[in-house]
Design an enzyme around this catalytic site. Structure first.
Site, PDB file in Angstrom:
ATOM      1  N   ASP A 136      15.031   2.551   3.777  1.00 12.10           N
ATOM      2  CA  ASP A 136      13.808   1.777   3.055  1.00 12.10           C
ATOM      3  C   ASP A 136      14.394   1.140   1.547  1.00 12.10           C
ATOM      4  O   ASP A 136      14.341   0.052   1.582  1.00 12.10           O
ATOM      5  CB  ASP A 136      12.780   2.742   2.503  1.00 12.10           C
ATOM      6  CG  ASP A 136      11.986   3.187   3.597  1.00 12.10           C
ATOM      7  OD1 ASP A 136      12.292   3.034   4.853  1.00 12.10           O
ATOM      8  OD2 ASP A 136      10.674   3.811   3.292  1.00 12.10           O
ATOM      9  N   GLY A 180       7.169   1.294   2.858  1.00 17.49           N
ATOM     10  CA  GLY A 180       8.194   1.542   1.870  1.00 17.49           C
ATOM     11  C   GLY A 180       8.054   1.270   0.557  1.00 17.49           C
ATOM     12  O   GLY A 180       8.879   0.617  -0.188  1.00 17.49           O
ATOM     13  N   SER A 181       6.952   1.607   0.176  1.00 13.44           N
ATOM     14  CA  SER A 181       6.470   1.179  -1.399  1.00 13.44           C
ATOM     15  C   SER A 181       7.209   2.039  -2.299  1.00 13.44           C
ATOM     16  O   SER A 181       7.756   1.427  -3.243  1.00 13.44           O
ATOM     17  CB  SER A 181       4.702   1.415  -1.427  1.00 13.44           C
ATOM     18  OG  SER A 181       4.748   2.862  -1.749  1.00 13.44           O
ATOM     19  N   SER A 182       7.597   3.346  -1.979  1.00 12.08           N
ATOM     20  CA  SER A 182       8.179   3.856  -3.194  1.00 12.08           C
ATOM     21  C   SER A 182       9.709   3.491  -3.190  1.00 12.08           C
ATOM     22  O   SER A 182      10.034   3.257  -4.332  1.00 12.08           O
ATOM     23  CB  SER A 182       8.355   5.483  -2.945  1.00 12.08           C
ATOM     24  OG  SER A 182       9.056   5.892  -1.517  1.00 12.08           O
ATOM     25  N   ALA A 183      10.224   3.379  -2.023  1.00 10.56           N
ATOM     26  CA  ALA A 183      11.674   2.366  -2.263  1.00 10.56           C
ATOM     27  C   ALA A 183      11.619   1.159  -2.958  1.00 10.56           C
ATOM     28  O   ALA A 183      12.504   0.861  -3.926  1.00 10.56           O
ATOM     29  CB  ALA A 183      12.276   2.204  -0.761  1.00 10.56           C
ATOM     30  N   ALA A 184      10.621   0.325  -2.608  1.00  9.17           N
ATOM     31  CA  ALA A 184      10.421  -0.968  -3.098  1.00  9.17           C
ATOM     32  C   ALA A 184      10.250  -0.925  -4.569  1.00  9.17           C
ATOM     33  O   ALA A 184      10.930  -1.542  -5.656  1.00  9.17           O
ATOM     34  CB  ALA A 184       9.396  -1.705  -2.738  1.00  9.17           C
ATOM     35  N   PRO A 241       0.814  -1.176  -0.039  1.00  4.39           N
ATOM     36  CA  PRO A 241       0.018   0.016  -0.115  1.00  4.39           C
ATOM     37  C   PRO A 241       0.790   1.271   0.118  1.00  4.39           C
ATOM     38  O   PRO A 241       1.735   1.320   0.826  1.00  4.39           O
ATOM     39  CB  PRO A 241      -0.764  -0.174   1.269  1.00  4.39           C
ATOM     40  CG  PRO A 241      -0.548  -1.269   1.931  1.00  4.39           C
ATOM     41  CD  PRO A 241       0.598  -2.253   1.069  1.00  4.39           C
ATOM     42  N   GLY A 268       3.859   3.705   5.239  1.00  4.06           N
ATOM     43  CA  GLY A 268       4.954   3.348   6.196  1.00  4.06           C
ATOM     44  C   GLY A 268       5.630   1.981   5.753  1.00  4.06           C
ATOM     45  O   GLY A 268       6.444   1.498   6.394  1.00  4.06           O
TER      46      GLY A 268
HETATM   47  O1  PMV Z   1       7.875   6.481   4.924  1.00  3.43           O
HETATM   48  P1  PMV Z   1       7.754   5.519   6.132  1.00  3.43           P
HETATM   49  O2  PMV Z   1       6.712   5.593   6.810  1.00  3.43           O
HETATM   50  O3  PMV Z   1       8.589   4.051   5.678  1.00  3.43           O
HETATM   51  O4  PMV Z   1       9.103   6.048   7.060  1.00  3.43           O
HETATM   52  C1  PMV Z   1      10.300   6.017   6.974  1.00  3.43           C
HETATM   53  C2  PMV Z   1      11.314   6.030   8.173  1.00  3.43           C
HETATM   54  C3  PMV Z   1      11.668   7.272   8.802  1.00  3.43           C
HETATM   55  O5  PMV Z   1      12.760   7.149   9.802  1.00  3.43           O
HETATM   56  C4  PMV Z   1      10.783   8.424   9.502  1.00  3.43           C
HETATM   57  C5  PMV Z   1      12.256   8.308   7.751  1.00  3.43           C
HETATM   58  C6  PMV Z   1      13.509   7.727   7.237  1.00  3.43           C
HETATM   59  O6  PMV Z   1      13.883   8.108   5.871  1.00  3.43           O
HETATM   60  O7  PMV Z   1      14.394   6.871   7.765  1.00  3.43           O
END
Ligand code: PMV
Length: 326
Positions: A155, A110-114, A104, A108
């Site tokens: 991420d 990590g969808s954009s990184a994946a 989703p 939180g």
């Molecule tokens: O975007 P999220 O919800 O996966 O959060 C990332 C984690 C943080 O520590 C809040 C930001 C980061 O870049 O590490």
């Protein structure tokens, strides 16, 4: 060298993640622990007969054709990855890139990184660049900077390498043995939208205002994360649960919880979860709860009464990988 026919798809996938401990504190150099989960993002790439580069996201329902100057805002980070990799390969053929994700977005997980990691890996394979995992991770990080402004890099690292990692910004990561048996993680959605970049900058402002107090909270998080490493290695689920609860308290102290997230966390705990906490940036998104087999159904059912999306996940050993076309 394997020659690739014009219509042959190459598929790469990369996992989403939950942060088990240390989110936000990681942005200022403290350690954090991330765990790859079973939900994955997939990138499908193939050469085109023409010279266009066409990028489509099934989830976001957007399409960009950068070679014709059509670039949708949501796809800017991916366009930057494509440009970078195409430039490295000197390829002048047209490319089609399709993105599908089970993770989703803005949750939180990590969808954009994946998505970024999967795209970089798929293009690397298509263009025969032989980039290593470190390079794929770095290219995905650059795309994450476009999305989140000041990401810690956790991420894209967990999405690239999988498993469970202890991460320190700028210092790299260490894989952590995961020996917790007979337990699962339940994820429940607050249904509230949130923006990681905004949450990170709010926390940094609070830190600057109240450094005399908050530096101790950051130090507490550092100790907590090292104890989580012990709990994971020893397979001590009771200890992991307690530490998740304490971690949630620290996240409340830096202002990233709210009434809905507290409700989800307390419902999970009251129904038998060993521990429950916000995962990721907070302000919305998901909570994560640790449950054993006896409390699993009760916690799931209770969370379903207050959350529109509740699901169970386990640790995924696999980081980014090339899949067979399906
Ligand atoms: O975007 P999220 O919800 O996966 O959060 C990332 C984690 C943080 O520590 C809040 C930001 C980061 O870049 O590490």
């Amino acid at each position: 060298m394997v020659s690739i026919m014009a219509n042959e798809w190459i598929v790469a996938s990369a996992p989403g993640k939950v942060i088990l401990a240390g989110e936000h504190f990681v942005v200022k150099g403290e350690p954090a622990i991330a765990m790859a989960i079973s939900l994955r993002a997939r990138a499908y790439v193939r050469f085109r007969e023409d010279k266009d580069i066409v990028i489509e996201s099934e989830n976001l329902k957007v399409r960009s054709v950068p070679t014709r100057g059509i670039v949708k805002e949501e796809l800017i980070p991916i366009v930057s990855i494509v440009n970078k990799i195409v430039e490295m390969s000197n390829c002048n053929r047209g490319i089609e890139l399709r993105i599908k994700s089970e993770i989703p977005p803005a949750s939180g997980m990590g969808s954009s990184a994946a998505v970024a990691v999967a795209c970089a890996a798929a293009l690397n394979e298509l263009l025969n660049l032989n980039l290593g995992l470190d390079e794929i991770c770095k290219i995905a990080y650059e795309a994450e900077v476009i999305v989140h402004k000041k990401p810690s890099g956790i991420d894209n690292t967990i999405s690239t390498y999988g498993g469970v990692i202890l991460y320190r910004k700028g210092k790299g990561f260490e894989s952590i043995q995961y020996n917790i048996k007979n337990h699962k993680f339940i994820l429940a959605d607050s249904g509230l939208p949130r923006n990681t970049g905004v949450m990170v900058s709010n926390v940094l402002s609070l830190y600057n205002k109240y450094e005399r107090i908050l530096k101790h909270v950051y130090k507490a998080s550092r100790e907590l994360v090292m104890m989580v490493v012990d709990a994971l290695r020893k397979g001590d689920a009771e200890m992991l649960g307690d530490l998740m609860n304490i971690n949630h308290g620290l996240l409340s102290a830096i202002g990233v919880s709210n009434a809905k997230l507290e409700e989800l966390v307390y419902i999970a705990r009251m129904n038998g979860a060993k521990g429950a906490k916000i995962t990721g940036a907070g302000g919305g998104g998901f909570i994560v709860a640790l449950v054993d087999n006896s409390s699993y159904s009760k916690v799931m059912n209770a969370l379903r009464t207050v959350s529109r999306r509740v699901f169970v996940t386990e640790v995924s050993k696999d980081g980014v990988k090339i899949e067979k076309d399906n």
